[in-house]
Design an enzyme around this catalytic site. Structure first.
Site, short mmCIF file in Angstrom:
data_model
loop_
_atom_site.label_atom_id
_atom_site.label_comp_id
_atom_site.label_asym_id
_atom_site.label_seq_id
_atom_site.Cartn_x
_atom_site.Cartn_y
_atom_site.Cartn_z
N GLY A 188 0.81 -1.20 0.00
CA GLY A 188 0.00 0.00 0.00
C GLY A 188 0.84 1.25 0.00
N GLU B 251 4.81 -6.84 0.78
CA GLU B 251 4.55 -7.22 -0.61
C GLU B 251 4.36 -5.99 -1.49
OE1 GLU B 251 1.63 -10.88 0.75
OE2 GLU B 251 0.82 -9.03 -0.08
N PRO B 252 5.38 -5.18 -1.64
CA PRO B 252 5.19 -3.97 -2.45
C PRO B 252 5.17 -4.27 -3.94
CG PRO B 252 7.45 -4.13 -1.69
CD PRO B 252 6.74 -5.31 -1.11
N GLY B 253 4.28 -3.60 -4.64
CA GLY B 253 4.27 -3.66 -6.10
C GLY B 253 4.70 -2.31 -6.62
N ARG C 283 -4.93 3.56 -16.06
CA ARG C 283 -5.03 4.09 -14.70
C ARG C 283 -5.72 5.46 -14.61
NH1 ARG C 283 -1.41 5.10 -11.61
NH2 ARG C 283 -2.22 4.11 -9.74
N CYS D 253 -11.83 5.17 -29.18
CA CYS D 253 -13.13 5.78 -29.44
C CYS D 253 -14.04 5.76 -28.23
CB CYS D 253 -13.75 5.12 -30.66
SG CYS D 253 -12.93 5.75 -32.14
N GLU D 254 -13.58 6.35 -27.18
CA GLU D 254 -14.38 6.78 -26.04
C GLU D 254 -13.45 7.72 -25.28
OE1 GLU D 254 -14.54 3.81 -22.54
OE2 GLU D 254 -14.57 2.56 -24.32
N TYR E 218 1.11 -1.45 -12.91
CA TYR E 218 -0.29 -1.49 -13.33
C TYR E 218 -0.51 -0.72 -14.64
CZ TYR E 218 -0.38 -2.92 -8.52
OH TYR E 218 -0.09 -3.55 -7.35
C1 LIG Z 1 -1.89 -5.66 -5.23
C2 LIG Z 1 -1.36 -6.31 -4.02
C3 LIG Z 1 -0.15 -5.87 -3.45
C4 LIG Z 1 0.64 -4.70 -3.98
O1 LIG Z 1 0.05 -3.45 -3.82
P1 LIG Z 1 0.84 -2.09 -4.23
O2 LIG Z 1 -0.07 -1.00 -3.90
O3 LIG Z 1 1.14 -2.18 -5.68
O4 LIG Z 1 2.10 -2.06 -3.46
C5 LIG Z 1 0.32 -6.56 -2.34
N1 LIG Z 1 -0.35 -7.62 -1.83
C6 LIG Z 1 -1.50 -8.08 -2.36
C7 LIG Z 1 -2.17 -9.25 -1.76
C8 LIG Z 1 -2.05 -7.44 -3.46
O5 LIG Z 1 -3.20 -7.89 -3.98
#
Ligand SMILES: *Cc1c(COP(=O)(O)O)cnc(C)c1O
Length: 401
Positions: free
Chosen positions: A218, A259-261, A298, A328-329, A356
Site C-alpha cells: 500500500g 509485498e510492495p508492487g 489508470r 473511441c471513447e 499497473y
Molecule cells: C496488489 C497487491 C499488493 C501490492 O500493492 P501495491 O499498492 O502495488 O504495493 C500486495 N499484496 C496483495 C495481496 C495485493 O493484492
C-alpha cells in the site's frame, strides 16, 4: 531518465514504447531493505501483478526478493523467471479449489482468505500449516477501487471471526503459520498503517504457531511534484520497533514480510507516445497521441495522475493542454496540463508507468500492445516485442459462413 536517451530509444524501437529503468527498481528495493534493516528476519515479496515482465522479475530475483502472486499463472511466470519455489507466495481471492491444489502441488506458500476454502484445505491436507489473510477493517487507500481492508471489502477473514477460524483448524489439525493483511494501495498515512498493524498483531497473538507476519503493501509513490509519498524511512523505524517488541512478547523471532508492487516498479517506468494531432477548440487545446486507455488505463480507471512532459521540447514555453488518446471513447491521460509547447510529431512521456500499466493493457480497438525496453547499467534491452496483426488473430477461430 534523460530526454535525449528517451528520444533515441523511440528512434530505435518505435512508438508507443514502455521504457523501464532497472537501476531505479534496485534503488527502491534497497531503500526498503534499509528502512527495515534492524529487523532480523525481513522478506520483501514483490507483488508481481504490478509488472510481470520476466526481466523485471529477474532483476528483483537477483536482489534477493521473493514474490507475491494472485493467480496460478503469475506463480508459473515466477517459476519461469527462476525464483526458488520457497520464495513464491500465493495470495488468491475467490479462486477455485483446483487452483489451490495446483499451487500446493507446485510447493508454493499459500495464504487463504475464506472459510469455505479453509475447510476444504483442512479436509484434503490435514495437519498442514497455512497462513491466513485477515481483514483488519480499516479504511485506507487512495481510491475506493484499491481499498481492500474495510469492512465491506471481499478480501480476507474478518477479525471478528477468530473463534470460527479456531473451530475449523482444530477439526483438521491445521496450523496457522502466518498472518497476512493487505489494506489497499496508495496509503501514505503511517498512523493508519500502524493502527492496522496493531490489529494484525493482536490476531497473531491468538495463534501459537506463527512464523511470519505479512503486512502486505500500500506504499504510495509520488505522482507529481509536491505529492504525498509514504515516508518509508519513518515507517521503517516505527514499524520495526513495534515488530521487535512484538517478537519479544511472542517469544520468537518472527519474519516480517512486505509485498510492495507499486513502490518497487512504478517510478521506473515511462510510457512514450507520439503526438498525432494538436487540435485547438474554443475551450481547450488537445494533444492527441498514438496511445490510449488500451495501453495505460489508470487515469480513466482510478483517476490516477500521471505526470506528462514533452520530451521533444522540454524547455519550450509552457502551455495548457489536454492530452488524450486515440480510443473511441473518452480516454484523457491528463486534463489542463502545463506542458512545454507541443508540435505534431513530438514525443510525450507519461511518467510513473512501471506499475499497473503494461500489466493492465489490452487490445481494445484492435490496437497492438507496445514494445517494452529495459535500461540497465547504461545499456538498453528489448524485453517485449511490439504486437503485430498476427497477435490479434492468434486465438480467433474462423468458421465457414
Ligand atoms: C496488489 C497487491 C499488493 C501490492 O500493492 P501495491 O499498492 O502495488 O504495493 C500486495 N499484496 C496483495 C495481496 C495485493 O493484492
Amino acid at each position: 531518465m534523460q530526454n535525449q536517451l528517451l528520444l533515441s530509444l523511440v528512434e530505435k524501437y518505435g512508438c508507443p514504447l514502455y521504457v523501464y529503468d532497472a537501476n531505479k527498481i534496485e534503488a527502491q528495493y534497497n531503500r526498503m531493505i534499509n528502512a527495515f534493516s534492524s529487523v532480523k528476519n525481513l522478506k520483501i515479496n514483490y507483488a508481481v501483478k504490478a509488472n510481470t515482465n520476466l526481466n523485471i522479475l529477474k532483476i528483483l530475483r537477483n536482489l534477493g526478493s521473493g514474490t507475491d502472486c494472485v493467480s496460478i499463472q503469475e506463480v508459473k511466470l515466477c517459476i519461469k523467471a527462476g525464483f526458488n519455489i520457497k520464495d513464491i507466495s500465493y495470495t488468491p481471492s475467490g479462486v477455485s479449489f483446483e487452483e489451490i491444489n495446483e499451487a500446493i502441488s507446485l510447493g508454493v506458500k499459500i495464504t487463504l482468505d475464506n472459510f469455505s476454502i479453509l475447510e476444504k484445505f483442512g479436509e484434503k491436507y490435514p495437519n498442514t500449516p497455512v497462513s491466513l489473510r485477515i481483514n483488519p477493517h480499516v479504511m485506507a487507500g487512495g481510491n475506493h477501487k484499491i481499498s481492500t481492508g474495510h469492512i465491506d471489502s471481499k478480501f480476507g477473514i474478518s477479525i471478528y471471526q477468530i473463534d470460527e477460524i479456531k473451530n475449523v483448524i482444530s477439526k483438521y489439525g491445521t496450523t496457522i503459520n502466518g498472518i497476512h493483511m493487505h489494506t489497499g494501495s496508495d496509503i501514505y498515512n503511517i498512523d493508519a498503517f500502524l493502527k492496522a498493524t496493531e490489529i494484525l498483531l493482536n490476531v497473531a497473538k491468538e495463534f501459537n504457531t506463527i512464523e511470519f507476519v505479512d503486512f502486505g503493501s500500500g506504499f504510495k509513490v509520488p505522482y507529481k511534484s509536491g505529492d504525498n509519498e509514504t515516508n518509508i524511512e519513518e515507517m521503517g523505524l516505527k514499524l520495526s520497533h513495534r515488530f521487535k517488541e512484538f517478537c519479544k512478547e511472542y517469544g520468537k523471532d518472527l519474519t516480517l514480510i512486505f509485498e510492495p508492487g507499486k513502490f518497487l516498479v512504478s517510478e521506473s517506468g515511462n510510457l512514450l507516445v507520439k503526438v498525432n494531432v494538436v487540435k485547438t477548440t474554443p475551450n481547450i487545446v488537445f494533444a492527441g497521441v498514438d496511445s490510449g486507455l488500451n495501453h495505460l488505463i489508470r487515469p480513466m480507471m482510478y483517476d490516477a495522475y500521471h505526470h506528462i512532459t514533452n520530451v521533444s521540447n522540454p524547455d519550450g514555453d509552457k502551455k495548457y493542454y489536454s492530452v488524450v488518446g486515440y480510443i473511441c471513447e473518452t480516454d484523457t491521460f491528463g486534463a489542463d496540463r502545463k506542458i512545454g509547447e507541443i508540435t505534431e510529431g513530438d514525443i510525450l512521456c507519461l511518467h510513473n508507468a512501471g506499475a499497473y500499466s503494461f500489466s493492465m493493457s489490452s487490445n481494445y480497438n484492435s490496437r497492438y500492445r507496445p514494445a517494452e525496453v529495459m535500461v540497465y547499467n547504461g545499456k538498453d534491452y528489448l524485453i517485449r516485442e511490439r504486437e503485430t496483426f498476427e497477435d490479434l488473430l492468434r486465438n480467433q477461430v474462423e468458421i465457414n459462413l
